[in-house]
Motif scaffolding. Sequence first.
Motif, PDB file in Angstrom:
ATOM      1  N   GLU A   1      58.144  38.382 -47.479  1.00  0.00           N
ATOM      2  CA  GLU A   1      59.198  38.651 -46.360  1.00  0.00           C
ATOM      3  C   GLU A   1      60.530  38.949 -47.217  1.00  0.00           C
ATOM      4  N   ALA A   2      60.909  38.340 -48.250  1.00  0.00           N
ATOM      5  CA  ALA A   2      61.968  38.677 -49.015  1.00  0.00           C
ATOM      6  C   ALA A   2      62.063  39.984 -49.558  1.00  0.00           C
TER       7      ALA A   2
ATOM      8  N   MET B   1      70.191  39.822 -54.069  1.00  0.00           N
ATOM      9  CA  MET B   1      69.323  38.849 -53.104  1.00  0.00           C
ATOM     10  C   MET B   1      68.869  37.961 -54.199  1.00  0.00           C
TER      11      MET B   1
ATOM     12  N   LYS C   1      60.318  42.533 -48.737  1.00  0.00           N
ATOM     13  CA  LYS C   1      60.519  43.415 -47.573  1.00  0.00           C
ATOM     14  C   LYS C   1      61.529  43.934 -47.246  1.00  0.00           C
ATOM     15  N   GLU C   2      62.337  42.977 -47.094  1.00  0.00           N
ATOM     16  CA  GLU C   2      63.882  42.819 -46.633  1.00  0.00           C
ATOM     17  C   GLU C   2      64.760  43.539 -47.829  1.00  0.00           C
ATOM     18  N   LEU C   3      64.241  43.175 -49.213  1.00  0.00           N
ATOM     19  CA  LEU C   3      64.771  43.688 -50.215  1.00  0.00           C
ATOM     20  C   LEU C   3      64.753  45.364 -50.294  1.00  0.00           C
ATOM     21  N   ASP C   4      63.816  45.772 -50.031  1.00  0.00           N
ATOM     22  CA  ASP C   4      63.447  47.112 -50.003  1.00  0.00           C
ATOM     23  C   ASP C   4      63.845  47.866 -48.915  1.00  0.00           C
ATOM     24  N   ALA C   5      64.185  47.286 -47.588  1.00  0.00           N
ATOM     25  CA  ALA C   5      64.419  47.902 -46.491  1.00  0.00           C
ATOM     26  C   ALA C   5      65.847  47.849 -46.410  1.00  0.00           C
ATOM     27  N   ASN C   6      66.423  46.977 -46.907  1.00  0.00           N
ATOM     28  CA  ASN C   6      68.083  46.885 -46.623  1.00  0.00           C
ATOM     29  C   ASN C   6      68.753  47.838 -47.594  1.00  0.00           C
TER      30      ASN C   6
END
Length: 254
Positions: free
Chosen positions: A37-38, A14, A40-45
């Motif tokens: 938000e980025a 990312m 959060k997406e990094l850790d969730a994906n």
Amino acid sequence: MSEDVQVSVADGIMTVTINRPAARNAVNRAVAVGIAEAMKELDANDAIHAAIITGAGGTFCSGMDLKAFVSGELPIVPGRGFAGIAEAPPAKPLIAAVEGFALAGGFEIAITCDLIVAANTAQFGIPEVKRGLAAGAGGLVRLPRQIPRRVAMELAITGEFISAQRAYELGLINRVVPAGTTLEAATALARTIAANGPIAVKASKQVVQQSQDWSLTETFARQQPFLDTVFKSSDAIEGAKAFAEKRAPVWKGK
């Protein structure tokens, strides 16, 4: 997500770009929310293995948007702090790609990252005291853990800048590269990380970070739960098999 923060993902990496070049990428509320938000997406994906944060237009980040601050706007996300990252960095590796200035909150974003790649023309500093403020987004507490205490003290109370070369000599940054090539160099570093076992990488980061607060007598006992997660994973078996079979491992993150 706000246009003030641009996010892209390619090959499991990312890239987060603070996109306010006219304001030297100063952090306002929209930037803070976008970065949060980025992260959060990094850790969730599970398909994303590492991230890079950088700034548009040849500057990393000049810190908090003082005009927004004067108007009463705070670039803070509850639970995550300044810029949506200072108090709660991601569990996955994060690299700062620094061109130009990384000052005040911009410097604090950089030292929140796990690795820093900087242009040879980059400059770093926490000049908050020159504006009657203090480096409360990590400059006063993280910096003394990353460079000698007296140097950190000098930066904190004089507000003066240091060059990329000086920061490298102090062990604060990992790579000094020609101006204009930091994103390329950071991406190469991220690819090296992304090629490794994701469980092992995450656990390694956690131990390196958390062990700073462990006493020597408890160090090995405290790290054991993290190592158990690694060595009991199917990825650990895959890594060993791939080595024996002379092939690239296929990680499952399990």
